[in-house]
Write an enzyme that holds these catalytic residues in place. Structure first.
Site, mmCIF file in Angstrom:
data_model
loop_
_atom_site.group_PDB
_atom_site.id
_atom_site.type_symbol
_atom_site.label_atom_id
_atom_site.label_comp_id
_atom_site.label_asym_id
_atom_site.label_seq_id
_atom_site.Cartn_x
_atom_site.Cartn_y
_atom_site.Cartn_z
ATOM 1 N N GLU A 31 59.151 -33.628 -22.096
ATOM 2 C CA GLU A 31 58.256 -33.697 -20.923
ATOM 3 C C GLU A 31 58.354 -35.096 -20.317
ATOM 4 O OE1 GLU A 31 54.305 -32.723 -22.197
ATOM 5 O OE2 GLU A 31 54.895 -30.724 -22.882
ATOM 6 N N ASP A 36 67.996 -29.142 -37.569
ATOM 7 C CA ASP A 36 68.886 -29.227 -38.744
ATOM 8 C C ASP A 36 70.120 -28.372 -38.503
ATOM 9 O OD1 ASP A 36 66.913 -30.709 -39.862
ATOM 10 O OD2 ASP A 36 66.141 -29.104 -41.154
ATOM 11 N N PHE A 41 71.649 -15.981 -21.196
ATOM 12 C CA PHE A 41 71.400 -17.342 -21.686
ATOM 13 C C PHE A 41 69.962 -17.484 -22.189
ATOM 14 C CE2 PHE A 41 75.019 -17.812 -18.976
ATOM 15 C CZ PHE A 41 75.749 -18.871 -19.514
ATOM 16 N N ARG A 94 72.036 -30.112 -34.796
ATOM 17 C CA ARG A 94 72.556 -31.486 -34.688
ATOM 18 C C ARG A 94 74.030 -31.595 -35.110
ATOM 19 N NH1 ARG A 94 66.888 -34.577 -36.188
ATOM 20 N NH2 ARG A 94 66.202 -34.644 -34.028
ATOM 21 N N GLU A 140 68.949 -33.912 -28.429
ATOM 22 C CA GLU A 140 68.633 -33.484 -29.809
ATOM 23 C C GLU A 140 68.412 -34.674 -30.745
ATOM 24 O OE1 GLU A 140 70.360 -29.920 -31.224
ATOM 25 O OE2 GLU A 140 70.987 -29.400 -29.199
HETATM 26 C C1 LIG Z 1 71.655 -33.831 -20.175
HETATM 27 C C2 LIG Z 1 70.434 -33.692 -21.010
HETATM 28 C C3 LIG Z 1 70.117 -32.463 -21.549
HETATM 29 C C4 LIG Z 1 68.954 -32.309 -22.316
HETATM 30 N N1 LIG Z 1 68.623 -31.066 -22.782
HETATM 31 C C5 LIG Z 1 67.421 -30.890 -23.384
HETATM 32 C C6 LIG Z 1 66.966 -29.578 -23.737
HETATM 33 O O1 LIG Z 1 67.685 -28.583 -23.583
HETATM 34 N N2 LIG Z 1 65.719 -29.440 -24.231
HETATM 35 C C7 LIG Z 1 64.883 -30.515 -24.427
HETATM 36 O O2 LIG Z 1 63.764 -30.316 -24.879
HETATM 37 N N3 LIG Z 1 65.286 -31.769 -24.121
HETATM 38 C C8 LIG Z 1 66.522 -31.980 -23.595
HETATM 39 N N4 LIG Z 1 66.932 -33.238 -23.249
HETATM 40 C C9 LIG Z 1 66.036 -34.359 -23.469
HETATM 41 C C10 LIG Z 1 66.468 -35.276 -24.607
HETATM 42 O O3 LIG Z 1 66.321 -34.610 -25.829
HETATM 43 C C11 LIG Z 1 65.623 -36.548 -24.480
HETATM 44 O O4 LIG Z 1 66.113 -37.262 -23.368
HETATM 45 C C12 LIG Z 1 65.686 -37.400 -25.718
HETATM 46 O O5 LIG Z 1 65.009 -36.777 -26.781
HETATM 47 C C13 LIG Z 1 65.065 -38.785 -25.502
HETATM 48 O O6 LIG Z 1 63.797 -38.681 -24.963
HETATM 49 P P1 LIG Z 1 63.393 -39.532 -23.659
HETATM 50 O O7 LIG Z 1 64.438 -39.288 -22.651
HETATM 51 O O8 LIG Z 1 62.007 -39.276 -23.307
HETATM 52 O O9 LIG Z 1 63.569 -41.047 -24.115
HETATM 53 P P2 LIG Z 1 62.508 -41.945 -24.891
HETATM 54 O O10 LIG Z 1 61.938 -41.217 -26.029
HETATM 55 O O11 LIG Z 1 61.562 -42.522 -23.910
HETATM 56 O O12 LIG Z 1 63.463 -43.079 -25.455
HETATM 57 C C14 LIG Z 1 64.008 -44.114 -24.647
HETATM 58 C C15 LIG Z 1 64.799 -45.036 -25.567
HETATM 59 O O13 LIG Z 1 63.917 -45.582 -26.579
HETATM 60 C C16 LIG Z 1 64.432 -45.294 -27.881
HETATM 61 N N5 LIG Z 1 63.312 -45.038 -28.787
HETATM 62 C C17 LIG Z 1 62.281 -44.185 -28.616
HETATM 63 N N6 LIG Z 1 61.465 -44.203 -29.695
HETATM 64 C C18 LIG Z 1 62.014 -45.073 -30.577
HETATM 65 C C19 LIG Z 1 61.655 -45.515 -31.896
HETATM 66 N N7 LIG Z 1 60.568 -45.042 -32.514
HETATM 67 N N8 LIG Z 1 62.454 -46.427 -32.499
HETATM 68 C C20 LIG Z 1 63.584 -46.906 -31.875
HETATM 69 N N9 LIG Z 1 63.968 -46.519 -30.634
HETATM 70 C C21 LIG Z 1 63.197 -45.621 -30.002
HETATM 71 C C22 LIG Z 1 65.280 -44.037 -27.701
HETATM 72 O O14 LIG Z 1 66.239 -43.908 -28.720
HETATM 73 C C23 LIG Z 1 65.903 -44.302 -26.320
HETATM 74 O O15 LIG Z 1 67.002 -45.130 -26.483
HETATM 75 C C24 LIG Z 1 68.116 -33.426 -22.539
HETATM 76 C C25 LIG Z 1 68.469 -34.681 -22.032
HETATM 77 C C26 LIG Z 1 69.594 -34.828 -21.267
HETATM 78 C C27 LIG Z 1 69.934 -36.178 -20.719
#
Ligand SMILES: Cc1cc2nc3c(=O)[nH]c(=O)nc-3n(C[C@H](O)[C@H](O)[C@H](O)COP(=O)(O)OP(=O)(O)OC[C@H]3O[C@@H](n4cnc5c(N)ncnc54)[C@H](O)[C@@H]3O)c2cc1C
Length: 420
Positions: free
Chosen positions: A142, A271, A135, A274, A397
């Site tokens: 973060e 790209d 894997f 998604r 993503e």
């Molecule tokens: C099961 C799971 C697996 C994952 N796997 C991976 C992985 O393999 N690798 C990795 O790197 N990450 C991973 N993630 C993380 C995921 O990509 C993030 O949770 C996601 O990008 C959102 O970031 P955040 O949780 O910090 O939310 P935030 O960025 O804090 O967002 C919170 C809310 O605010 C909204 N928001 C934020 N900014 C804006 C804006 N400018 N305009 C409008 N709305 C906004 C968002 O859409 C969301 O609804 C995973 C998450 C989960 C739950």
């Protein structure tokens, strides 16, 4: 080149095979692994690894037919991504959480593919064809940096004397992080691609990806999440304390340019991936919709497709509308992967199909639970699980909101700083 709406034969053949896997190995175990979140589906992992090796590929998709016709054109249009999307849709129809435990490079390999050199691809990607299932994962998120990737605080500093990068930081929500890093005996040596800044003062321009091999000292899995859905897929939190990786494990240029080229690797990864996330959500929604139709049938209700809309019952109209939603989402996926297969830039289409699939899959699975009432809510059936599993399509993503921003920027011609 025109879009051909007929499903290519290799895809139809592969779907038939994978449907058996989906029914026999996934559906039959869905509930068990949902209720035993920490258990690893070894039987599925080992079966898929052996199956993929036997068809000569280390990924789900086989090699493309590169033979040219008399005009020097490929005899068959390349369909690698289209095939992959169809395979993922079918496996997710079986169980999307288990699909996420399919061995192979996953997001980690996609990052190496998008941002690494030819030599790095050869070095880091060969392992997936080895004797043991292997894997790889990618960690960008973060505690203080999710959608806003410019807030990434993990740092990489070059130790010139030893020709090594030293990484410090914290990563969360890493899909398959445990299987990629922990070094289980049944698995080959994996890696996690860690996004870090080599110069925090320049924002995205300083962002680079680093390959951190399984077991590297200083890196630790500190937590495995308990989740609402896709529970069989491990989601890890990782800490990095003075993690040393060889100089050559940086993907992209080791110097900072005054541009966002470093981060382009991440964007190129998305790209490619998604549309695949969109495909996985569509598989879940199709499972729910088919289940609903089966239950309606058992109760003497079948959908009378040929009738004018005003003669249909409300439930018939609803089912047909959900089928339209699902089909349109799928066609957007097909367009995005067709563009990838034909080397056309597909940033807009990738984000568009992810937005659409995120919406459609959450709406359909929710409506199926509602229409089925107690049957939908009961753990006796999988409808409630699909409802929980579907939501992630709209989160990882790039959330639905973030992908809408990407779409708007592309349509309106704005950059990231002008529209955010
Ligand atoms: C099961 C799971 C697996 C994952 N796997 C991976 C992985 O393999 N690798 C990795 O790197 N990450 C991973 N993630 C993380 C995921 O990509 C993030 O949770 C996601 O990008 C959102 O970031 P955040 O949780 O910090 O939310 P935030 O960025 O804090 O967002 C919170 C809310 O605010 C909204 N928001 C934020 N900014 C804006 C804006 N400018 N305009 C409008 N709305 C906004 C968002 O859409 C969301 O609804 C995973 C998450 C989960 C739950």
């Amino acid at each position: 080149m025109a879009i051909d709406f007929e499903t290519p034969k290799p895809i139809l053949q592969m779907q038939a095979v994978l449907k058996t896997v989906a029914v026999e190995m996934m559906r039959s175990k869905s509930r068990y692994f949902d209720e035993h979140e920490r258990e690893i589906p070894w039987e599925y992992i080992e079966f898929m690894h052996a199956a993929m090796r036997s068809v000569g590929g280390v990924h789900l998709a086989p090699k493309e037919d590169k033979a040219n016709d008399d005009h020097g054109q490929p005899r068959h249009p390349p369909i690698g991504y289209q095939l992959l999307a169809s395979q993922i849709e079918m496996l997710a129809w079986g169980d999307v959480g288990m699909y996420l435990t399919t061995p192979g490079g996953g997001l980690g390999a996609a990052a190496v593919q998008a941002a690494g050199s030819v030599e790095q691809r050869a070095k880091f990607l060969a392992r997936f064809g080895g004797d043991k299932p292997t894997f790889a994962a990618m960690s960008m998120t973060e505690p203080g940096a999710g959608s806003d990737t410019s807030a990434i605080r993990t740092k990489a500093v070059l130790d010139k004397k030893n020709n090594e990068w030293v990484l410090n930081g914290e990563k969360i929500f890493v899909t398959a992080g445990d299987k990629s890093f922990t070094g289980y005996e049944k698995l080959g040596k994996g890696f996690i691609v860690v996004w870090a800044s080599i110069d925090p003062s320049v924002g995205h321009a300083g962002m680079r990806a680093f390959v951190v091999e399984s077991g590297t000292p200083g890196m630790q899995i500190v937590k495995l999440e308990h989740k609402m859905g896709i529970r069989v897929s491990d989601t890890a939190a990782v800490s990095l304390v003075d993690v040393r990786v060889p100089f050559d494990n940086i993907l992209g240029s080791p110097t900072v340019e005054k541009s966002t080229t470093g981060f382009k690797g991440a964007m190129a990864t998305f790209d490619a991936t998604r549309p695949l996330v969109a495909a996985s959500g569509i598989g879940v929604a199709r499972a729910a919709l088919e289940f609903l139709k089966d239950k309606l049938n058992e109760n003497g209700i079948s959908i009378r497709y040929g009738l004018p809309r005003q003669k249909l019952t409300n439930i018939e109209r609803e089912v047909i509308d959900m089928e339209i939603m699902l089909k349109s989402a799928w066609l957007m996926v097909v367009k995005a992967v067709w563009m990838a297969d034909n080397n056309k830039p597909n940033v807009l289409e990738s984000s568009m199909c992810k937005v659409k699939a995120g919406d459609v899959t959450t709406k359909i699975t929710q409506r199926v639970v509602e229409i089925l009432g107690p049957l939908g809510y009961s753990r006796e059936f999988l409808a409630e699980k699909w409802f929980r599993d579907a939501k992630i399509t709209d989160i990882y993503e790039g959330t639905g909101q973030i992908n809408r921003l990407v779409v708007a920027r592309h349509i309106l011609g704005y950059g990231g700083t002008e529209l955010r």
